[in-house]
Design a protein around this motif. Structure first.
Motif, mmCIF file in Angstrom:
data_model
loop_
_atom_site.group_PDB
_atom_site.id
_atom_site.type_symbol
_atom_site.label_atom_id
_atom_site.label_comp_id
_atom_site.label_asym_id
_atom_site.label_seq_id
_atom_site.Cartn_x
_atom_site.Cartn_y
_atom_site.Cartn_z
ATOM 1 N N THR A 113 0.910 -1.280 -0.107
ATOM 2 C CA THR A 113 0.079 -0.003 0.091
ATOM 3 C C THR A 113 0.815 1.190 -0.212
ATOM 4 O OG1 THR A 113 -0.138 -0.325 2.423
ATOM 5 C CG2 THR A 113 -1.970 -1.090 1.156
ATOM 6 N N THR A 114 2.260 1.079 -0.112
ATOM 7 C CA THR A 114 3.027 2.449 -0.290
ATOM 8 C C THR A 114 3.521 2.403 -1.689
ATOM 9 O OG1 THR A 114 5.035 1.074 0.515
ATOM 10 C CG2 THR A 114 3.714 2.084 2.103
ATOM 11 N N SER A 115 4.528 3.477 -1.874
ATOM 12 C CA SER A 115 5.044 3.706 -3.348
ATOM 13 C C SER A 115 6.115 2.550 -3.404
ATOM 14 C CB SER A 115 5.523 4.960 -3.602
ATOM 15 O OG SER A 115 6.621 5.060 -2.714
ATOM 16 N N VAL A 116 6.298 2.181 -4.901
ATOM 17 C CA VAL A 116 7.343 1.481 -5.119
ATOM 18 C C VAL A 116 8.821 1.826 -4.692
ATOM 19 C CG1 VAL A 116 8.607 -0.038 -6.854
ATOM 20 C CG2 VAL A 116 6.138 0.683 -7.162
ATOM 21 N N ALA A 117 8.742 3.324 -4.848
ATOM 22 C CA ALA A 117 10.014 3.989 -4.521
ATOM 23 C C ALA A 117 10.415 3.538 -2.794
ATOM 24 C CB ALA A 117 9.850 5.480 -4.665
ATOM 25 N N SER A 118 9.353 3.700 -2.293
ATOM 26 C CA SER A 118 9.537 3.449 -0.839
ATOM 27 C C SER A 118 10.179 2.062 -0.340
ATOM 28 C CB SER A 118 8.530 3.933 0.043
ATOM 29 O OG SER A 118 7.275 3.114 -0.127
ATOM 30 N N VAL A 119 9.515 1.048 -1.120
ATOM 31 C CA VAL A 119 9.968 -0.246 -1.088
ATOM 32 C C VAL A 119 11.464 -0.492 -1.518
ATOM 33 C CG1 VAL A 119 9.226 -2.605 -1.520
ATOM 34 C CG2 VAL A 119 7.397 -1.044 -0.866
ATOM 35 N N CYS A 120 11.764 0.274 -2.587
ATOM 36 C CA CYS A 120 13.147 0.266 -3.099
ATOM 37 C C CYS A 120 14.104 0.626 -1.863
ATOM 38 C CB CYS A 120 13.555 1.324 -4.108
ATOM 39 S SG CYS A 120 12.602 0.640 -5.772
ATOM 40 N N ALA A 121 13.703 1.573 -1.091
ATOM 41 C CA ALA A 121 14.473 2.184 0.121
ATOM 42 C C ALA A 121 14.490 1.063 1.009
ATOM 43 C CB ALA A 121 13.824 3.358 0.374
ATOM 44 N N PHE A 122 13.098 0.623 1.388
ATOM 45 C CA PHE A 122 13.317 -0.461 2.632
ATOM 46 C C PHE A 122 14.218 -1.668 2.075
ATOM 47 C CE2 PHE A 122 8.471 1.291 3.273
ATOM 48 C CZ PHE A 122 9.044 1.788 4.476
ATOM 49 N N ALA A 123 13.944 -2.081 0.845
ATOM 50 C CA ALA A 123 14.776 -3.208 0.452
ATOM 51 C C ALA A 123 16.386 -2.860 0.603
ATOM 52 C CB ALA A 123 14.370 -3.652 -1.023
ATOM 53 N N ALA A 124 16.602 -1.708 0.627
ATOM 54 C CA ALA A 124 18.201 -1.348 0.410
ATOM 55 C C ALA A 124 18.686 -1.064 1.945
ATOM 56 C CB ALA A 124 18.202 -0.109 -0.265
ATOM 57 N N VAL A 153 19.583 11.828 2.856
ATOM 58 C CA VAL A 153 19.672 10.680 4.242
ATOM 59 C C VAL A 153 18.258 11.003 5.052
ATOM 60 C CG1 VAL A 153 20.853 10.326 6.531
ATOM 61 C CG2 VAL A 153 21.949 10.243 4.267
ATOM 62 N N LYS A 154 17.933 12.226 5.197
ATOM 63 C CA LYS A 154 16.819 12.608 5.797
ATOM 64 C C LYS A 154 15.605 12.069 5.183
ATOM 65 C CE LYS A 154 16.209 17.171 4.086
ATOM 66 N NZ LYS A 154 16.429 18.768 4.333
ATOM 67 N N ASP A 155 15.707 11.714 4.134
ATOM 68 C CA ASP A 155 14.360 11.133 3.561
ATOM 69 C C ASP A 155 14.081 9.485 3.644
ATOM 70 O OD1 ASP A 155 14.027 13.661 2.356
ATOM 71 O OD2 ASP A 155 15.090 13.175 0.776
ATOM 72 N N LEU A 156 15.008 8.946 4.372
ATOM 73 C CA LEU A 156 15.092 7.698 4.354
ATOM 74 C C LEU A 156 14.084 7.238 5.407
ATOM 75 C CD1 LEU A 156 18.890 6.708 4.778
ATOM 76 C CD2 LEU A 156 17.625 6.317 2.989
ATOM 77 N N PRO A 157 13.167 6.197 4.912
ATOM 78 C CA PRO A 157 11.983 6.123 5.534
ATOM 79 C C PRO A 157 12.060 4.841 6.917
ATOM 80 C CG PRO A 157 12.383 4.281 3.768
ATOM 81 C CD PRO A 157 13.551 5.226 3.717
ATOM 82 N N VAL A 158 12.584 5.792 7.750
ATOM 83 C CA VAL A 158 12.616 4.990 9.110
ATOM 84 C C VAL A 158 11.567 5.596 10.213
ATOM 85 C CG1 VAL A 158 15.227 4.723 9.041
ATOM 86 C CG2 VAL A 158 14.346 6.857 10.034
ATOM 87 N N ILE A 159 11.347 4.789 11.539
ATOM 88 C CA ILE A 159 10.664 5.229 12.485
ATOM 89 C C ILE A 159 11.466 5.358 13.590
ATOM 90 C CG2 ILE A 159 8.660 4.766 13.723
ATOM 91 C CD1 ILE A 159 7.656 2.958 11.517
ATOM 92 N N GLU A 160 11.401 6.388 14.244
ATOM 93 C CA GLU A 160 12.200 6.722 15.490
ATOM 94 C C GLU A 160 11.813 5.569 16.521
ATOM 95 O OE1 GLU A 160 10.894 9.509 14.030
ATOM 96 O OE2 GLU A 160 12.956 10.042 13.255
ATOM 97 N N THR A 161 13.008 4.824 17.075
ATOM 98 C CA THR A 161 12.596 3.938 17.954
ATOM 99 C C THR A 161 13.689 3.542 18.577
ATOM 100 O OG1 THR A 161 12.305 1.313 18.031
ATOM 101 C CG2 THR A 161 13.179 1.986 16.146
ATOM 102 N N LYS A 162 13.514 3.003 19.940
ATOM 103 C CA LYS A 162 14.684 2.739 20.700
ATOM 104 C C LYS A 162 15.218 1.316 20.376
ATOM 105 C CE LYS A 162 12.702 4.318 25.032
ATOM 106 N NZ LYS A 162 11.198 4.191 25.358
ATOM 107 N N ASP A 163 14.631 0.646 19.560
ATOM 108 C CA ASP A 163 15.244 -0.715 19.171
ATOM 109 C C ASP A 163 15.363 -0.800 17.602
ATOM 110 O OD1 ASP A 163 15.930 -3.096 18.774
ATOM 111 O OD2 ASP A 163 14.330 -4.270 19.568
ATOM 112 N N PRO A 164 16.240 -0.126 16.949
ATOM 113 C CA PRO A 164 16.349 -0.002 15.357
ATOM 114 C C PRO A 164 16.468 -1.452 14.748
ATOM 115 C CG PRO A 164 18.170 1.414 16.414
ATOM 116 C CD PRO A 164 17.571 0.769 17.543
#
Ligand code: UDP
Length: 370
Positions: A113-124, A153-164
């Protein structure tokens, strides 16, 4: 399609199981409408948390799926941390408590349900860790990610978390789950993400079906005008000049700080444009308050609501701009109506979408990002 062929298809059933979040439920219901139109029978499995309203989609069968922890009385999705929309907690509970019935040999197709571009980033992510982009260091935020242009770098699809590590595990499972499926359905279209589709399909090696935007092909839209507030919004929009209204909405999940909330309020007021602003419960972390006299000062120029029928709002001729968090559904819905976007991404894939929106629509005068 011939009647006989249609009848034969009706005997074939597709079972769908969305993550119980609006941004996932909406496109899955739209996709169900497309399948049904093509002749398939559809069953939608759902949790008792955030369950869809079956009466609005009489053509589908709905079944509540129960959690599988023996002896556990309480629905695990009702726990406080999940209710507070901790995405990690939600995914953890979904995996622990709802996965069992799916460990059968039925062919499985994944809906992303997200863009292909974002999954490219997740897969990387593994590569990005190896190259030192992840975990993100503050001093690198504006550096380009050479391997994933045009991202910084600031566009990378991360979520702030204590446990990366947990984040990396979830992303790895998501990518592996798609790679081991019979195919991936995307709520996108080739003219929008052609290069990303080519790139990722080389890596995934399963069939890709970019058949979006679903809401333009489906007869089953998740929200139809059904309450007084929706009619009041349309009445208000009808009174505005063409292409004048700024519509501000940050989706169903994002939470912002009080300070940001006030900045948005003043920004909308000082724009001197008419505005429609969705302030849903939970949008503000902390106290949601507007300065004394704010609304009186605005008068008829601004309207604040708890929820809006976004598809209808974006299609209204008075709409001039969409101030969005760049959730993928909102992004597609805005593109389809040709509404320029002001981008304030909050987390994960929204950051990737914001970068692409700005790059793709840089020729539009009124697009900007933080
Ligand atoms: N939406 C809506 N009314 C609102 C806010 C959102 O109907 O006031 C719908 C919107 O049309 C979209 C979905 O909720 O289909 C939000 O999905 P998106 O991917 O944009 O963001 P998320 O909620 O997943 O962050």
């Amino acid at each position: 399609m011939r009647k006989k062929e249609m009848e034969e298809r009706r005997e074939r059933r597709i079972i769908m199981f969305p993550l119980p979040l609006t941004g996932h439920l909406n496109p899955m219901i739209e996709l169900a409408g497309i399948f049904h139109h093509r002749g398939f029978s559809v069953t939608i499995l759902h949790t008792s948390f955030n369950s869809p309203d079956p009466s609005r989609h009489p053509r589908f069968t709905f079944r509540t799926i129960h959690h599988n922890k023996e002896g556990e009385e309480q629905d695990p999705l009702s726990q406080q941390e999940v209710r507070a929309m901790d995405l990690f907690a939600l995914i953890r509970v979904m995996k622990q408590s709802y996965a069992e019935p799916f460990q059968v040999g039925v062919p499985r197709v994944v809906l992303r349900t997200t863009s292909v571009a974002s999954v490219c980033a997740f897969a990387a992510f593994p590569l990005l860790r190896e190259k030192g982009y992840l975990p993100i260091q503050d001093y690198t935020l504006d550096d380009p990610v050479i391997e994933l242009p045009p991202l910084k770098v600031k566009d990378l699809p991360v979520i702030e978390t204590k446990d990366p590590e947990e984040l990396y595990r979830i992303m790895k499972d998501m990518v592996e789950g798609a790679k081991s499926s019979s195919g991936v359905i995307w709520n996108t279209f080739e003219d929008l993400e052609r290069l990303q589709l080519i790139d990722l399909s080389r890596n995934f090696q399963v069939p890709f079906f970019p058949i979006g935007p679903f809401h333009k092909y489906s007869e089953d839209l998740p929200s139809t005008k059904n309450n007084k507030e929706d009619y009041a919004i349309t009445d208000w929009l009808d009174k505005q000049e063409p292409k004048s209204v700024v519509y501000a909405s940050f989706g169903s999940l994002a939470a912002i700080e009080e300070k940001e909330f006030l900045e948005i309020a003043w920004g909308l007021r000082n724009s001197e444009q008419p505005f429609l602003w969705v302030v849903r419960p939970g949008l503000v972390r902390g106290v949601e308050w507007l300065p004394c006299g704010f609304m009186e000062n605005i008068g008829q120029k601004g309207k604040i609501v708890k929820w809006a029928n976004q598809l209808e709002v974006l299609a209204h001729p008075s709409l001039g701009a969409f101030w969005t968090h760049c959730g993928w559904n909102s992004t597609l819905e805005s593109i389809c109506e040709g509404i320029p976007m002001i981008c304030t991404p909050c987390f994960t894939d929204q950051r990737v979408s914001a970068r692409y929106i700005v790059r793709c629509m840089a020729s539009w005068d009124n697009v900007g990002t933080k």
